[in-house]
Design a protein around this motif. Structure first.
Motif, PDB file in Angstrom:
ATOM      1  N   LEU A 179       0.826  -1.197   0.000  1.00 22.15           N
ATOM      2  CA  LEU A 179       0.000   0.000   0.000  1.00 22.15           C
ATOM      3  C   LEU A 179       0.868   1.258   0.000  1.00 22.15           C
ATOM      4  N   LYS A 180       0.415   2.268  -0.694  1.00 23.26           N
ATOM      5  CA  LYS A 180       1.128   3.539  -0.734  1.00 23.26           C
ATOM      6  C   LYS A 180       0.670   4.475   0.381  1.00 23.26           C
ATOM      7  N   VAL A 181      -0.569   4.320   0.825  1.00 22.56           N
ATOM      8  CA  VAL A 181      -1.079   5.172   1.886  1.00 22.56           C
ATOM      9  C   VAL A 181      -0.310   4.885   3.175  1.00 22.56           C
ATOM     10  N   GLN A 182       0.024   5.943   3.910  1.00 24.75           N
ATOM     11  CA  GLN A 182       0.825   5.793   5.127  1.00 24.75           C
ATOM     12  C   GLN A 182       0.001   5.296   6.312  1.00 24.75           C
ATOM     13  N   ASP A 183      -1.209   5.825   6.442  1.00 19.98           N
ATOM     14  CA  ASP A 183      -2.068   5.456   7.569  1.00 19.98           C
ATOM     15  C   ASP A 183      -3.127   4.475   7.081  1.00 19.98           C
ATOM     16  N   THR A 184      -2.778   3.204   7.107  1.00 19.77           N
ATOM     17  CA  THR A 184      -3.648   2.185   6.497  1.00 19.77           C
ATOM     18  C   THR A 184      -4.905   1.910   7.303  1.00 19.77           C
ATOM     19  N   THR A 185      -4.887   2.198   8.611  1.00 17.58           N
ATOM     20  CA  THR A 185      -6.060   1.933   9.435  1.00 17.58           C
ATOM     21  C   THR A 185      -6.854   3.200   9.742  1.00 17.58           C
ATOM     22  N   ALA A 186      -6.587   4.271   9.005  1.00 12.60           N
ATOM     23  CA  ALA A 186      -7.306   5.529   9.221  1.00 12.60           C
ATOM     24  C   ALA A 186      -8.804   5.331   9.017  1.00 12.60           C
ATOM     25  N   GLY A 187      -9.584   5.871   9.957  1.00  8.44           N
ATOM     26  CA  GLY A 187     -11.032   5.729   9.884  1.00  8.44           C
ATOM     27  C   GLY A 187     -11.757   7.027   9.610  1.00  8.44           C
ATOM     28  N   GLY A 208     -13.826  -4.174  12.208  1.00 11.12           N
ATOM     29  CA  GLY A 208     -12.754  -3.567  12.979  1.00 11.12           C
ATOM     30  C   GLY A 208     -11.819  -2.763  12.099  1.00 11.12           C
ATOM     31  N   TYR A 209     -10.545  -2.690  12.510  1.00  6.52           N
ATOM     32  CA  TYR A 209      -9.573  -1.878  11.788  1.00  6.52           C
ATOM     33  C   TYR A 209      -9.159  -2.518  10.469  1.00  6.52           C
ATOM     34  N   ALA A 210      -9.367  -3.818  10.326  1.00  2.09           N
ATOM     35  CA  ALA A 210      -9.068  -4.477   9.055  1.00  2.09           C
ATOM     36  C   ALA A 210      -9.955  -3.949   7.941  1.00  2.09           C
ATOM     37  N   PHE A 211     -11.130  -3.458   8.290  1.00  2.00           N
ATOM     38  CA  PHE A 211     -12.019  -2.870   7.281  1.00  2.00           C
ATOM     39  C   PHE A 211     -11.339  -1.694   6.592  1.00  2.00           C
ATOM     40  N   GLN A 212     -10.653  -0.866   7.373  1.00  2.00           N
ATOM     41  CA  GLN A 212      -9.981   0.292   6.800  1.00  2.00           C
ATOM     42  C   GLN A 212      -8.856  -0.134   5.868  1.00  2.00           C
ATOM     43  N   VAL A 213      -8.142  -1.174   6.233  1.00  2.65           N
ATOM     44  CA  VAL A 213      -7.075  -1.704   5.382  1.00  2.65           C
ATOM     45  C   VAL A 213      -7.658  -2.220   4.067  1.00  2.65           C
ATOM     46  N   GLU A 214      -8.757  -2.946   4.160  1.00  6.80           N
ATOM     47  CA  GLU A 214      -9.378  -3.501   2.959  1.00  6.80           C
ATOM     48  C   GLU A 214      -9.860  -2.397   2.020  1.00  6.80           C
ATOM     49  N   MET A 215     -10.448  -1.358   2.573  1.00  9.24           N
ATOM     50  CA  MET A 215     -10.909  -0.248   1.741  1.00  9.24           C
ATOM     51  C   MET A 215      -9.728   0.477   1.095  1.00  9.24           C
ATOM     52  N   ALA A 216      -8.647   0.650   1.848  1.00 10.17           N
ATOM     53  CA  ALA A 216      -7.449   1.293   1.287  1.00 10.17           C
ATOM     54  C   ALA A 216      -6.898   0.470   0.126  1.00 10.17           C
ATOM     55  N   TYR A 217      -6.880  -0.840   0.296  1.00 11.05           N
ATOM     56  CA  TYR A 217      -6.374  -1.731  -0.743  1.00 11.05           C
ATOM     57  C   TYR A 217      -7.259  -1.666  -1.997  1.00 11.05           C
ATOM     58  N   LEU A 218      -8.569  -1.679  -1.805  1.00  6.27           N
ATOM     59  CA  LEU A 218      -9.482  -1.643  -2.940  1.00  6.27           C
ATOM     60  C   LEU A 218      -9.378  -0.320  -3.702  1.00  6.27           C
ATOM     61  N   CYS A 219      -9.227   0.771  -2.970  1.00  6.96           N
ATOM     62  CA  CYS A 219      -9.082   2.073  -3.639  1.00  6.96           C
ATOM     63  C   CYS A 219      -7.811   2.107  -4.487  1.00  6.96           C
ATOM     64  N   GLN A 220      -6.717   1.596  -3.939  1.00  7.49           N
ATOM     65  CA  GLN A 220      -5.459   1.583  -4.684  1.00  7.49           C
ATOM     66  C   GLN A 220      -5.540   0.631  -5.871  1.00  7.49           C
ATOM     67  N   LYS A 221      -6.102  -0.543  -5.658  1.00  5.67           N
ATOM     68  CA  LYS A 221      -6.194  -1.553  -6.709  1.00  5.67           C
ATOM     69  C   LYS A 221      -7.026  -1.066  -7.895  1.00  5.67           C
ATOM     70  N   ASN A 222      -8.026  -0.238  -7.593  1.00  4.45           N
ATOM     71  CA  ASN A 222      -8.899   0.265  -8.650  1.00  4.45           C
ATOM     72  C   ASN A 222      -8.419   1.593  -9.238  1.00  4.45           C
TER      73      ASN A 222
END
Length: 262
Positions: A179-187, A208-222
């Motif tokens: 991931l390129k985003v620095q704060d992967t668990t930012a809510g 939980g906080y894994a949700f934020q990681v998953e959303m960050a990953y999906l945004c980057q992947k897309n």
């Protein structure tokens, strides 16, 4: 007024400007999604600040049947104080942060929101930062309130173990998922509506906080442009934190599940 200039790292810095934020039109509004569980002490103050920002926004409370009556209070405020501006979705029980946000996102899209915000109810996220988000989103697809870019910070009352879990979790998720985003668990984030329409929200399983990681990953992947805005993350003044060892452990193994699911 302020605008934000962008650096190569994806962070934002503040500079003087007179550009407008988001047009004050009924067909282009922000919906702020706030999941709640026992936040009756914080809710009236939060809504007062949000609706006092001068932004064209509405608020959606997603309450998981809070024992302290947060849902009932939200309903009362929606009728008495904020008719047409505050909506409440009451769920039967504690179903998790991730599912609360997915429910809220889908509802916001159905209401025709142009921009959708996720944030906590406990003032750990300063509502006033939404004005900066509203400026940044003009040149981005997603804005992220980040503790880990230049200018970002964390409340000094945080215990060392919590700092290690938070910072270490971001480093871990970035390494595994690149991931390129620095704060992967930012809510604390603002999305353009078209971003959430394009993401496979029905596939998101993390809570939980894994949700934020998953959303960050999906945004980057897309391929969406994500810009981090530095924030000060405050510790809650009222109520009890939802952080637990179980949530941290879920985030650790969910990162690998995210990697191989998409």
């Amino acid at each position: 007024m302020f605008s934000l200039s962008f650096s190569g790292s994806g962070s934002a810095t503040i500079g003087a400007d007179v550009s407008p934020i988001i047009p004050e039109t009924e067909d282009k509004f922000i919906m702020v999604v706030v999941p709640t569980y026992n936040e009756a002490e914080n809710l009236p103050s939060l809504l007062k600040v949000l609706f006092g920002l001068g932004l064209n926004l509405r608020v959606l409370i997603v309450d998981d049947n809070s024992p302290d009556g947060t849902g009932q209070l939200a309903n009362q405020l929606a009728v008495d104080d904020y008719p047409g501006k505050l909506e409440v979705l009451k769920r039967p029980g504690k179903m998790g942060l991730g599912s609360a946000y997915i429910t809220g996102f889908k509802h916001a899209l159905s209401r025709g929101a142009s921009f959708i915000v996720e944030m906590d109810a406990d003032f750990s996220h300063d509502p006033k930062v939404l004005k900066e988000f509203a400026r940044v989103i003009k040149k981005a697809d997603v804005t992220v309130g980040s503790r880990y870019v230049a200018g970002g910070s964390i409340d000094e009352r945080w215990k060392l173990i919590r700092r290690i879990i938070s910072k270490g979790g971001s480093i871990y998720a970035r390494a595994v998922l690149r991931l390129k985003v620095q704060d992967t668990t930012a809510g604390f984030k603002m999305f353009r509506a078209e971003v959430l329409r394009k993401l496979p929200l029905e596939k998101v399983r993390s809570n939980g906080y894994a949700f934020q990681v998953e959303m960050a990953y999906l945004c980057q992947k897309n391929g969406f442009k994500v810009v981090e805005v530095p924030i000060h993350f405050s510790d809650r003044e009222l109520g009890k934190s939802k952080m637990s060892a179980k949530i941290a452990l879920e985030a650790a193994w969910r990162v690998w599940q995210i990697k191989f699911r998409y």
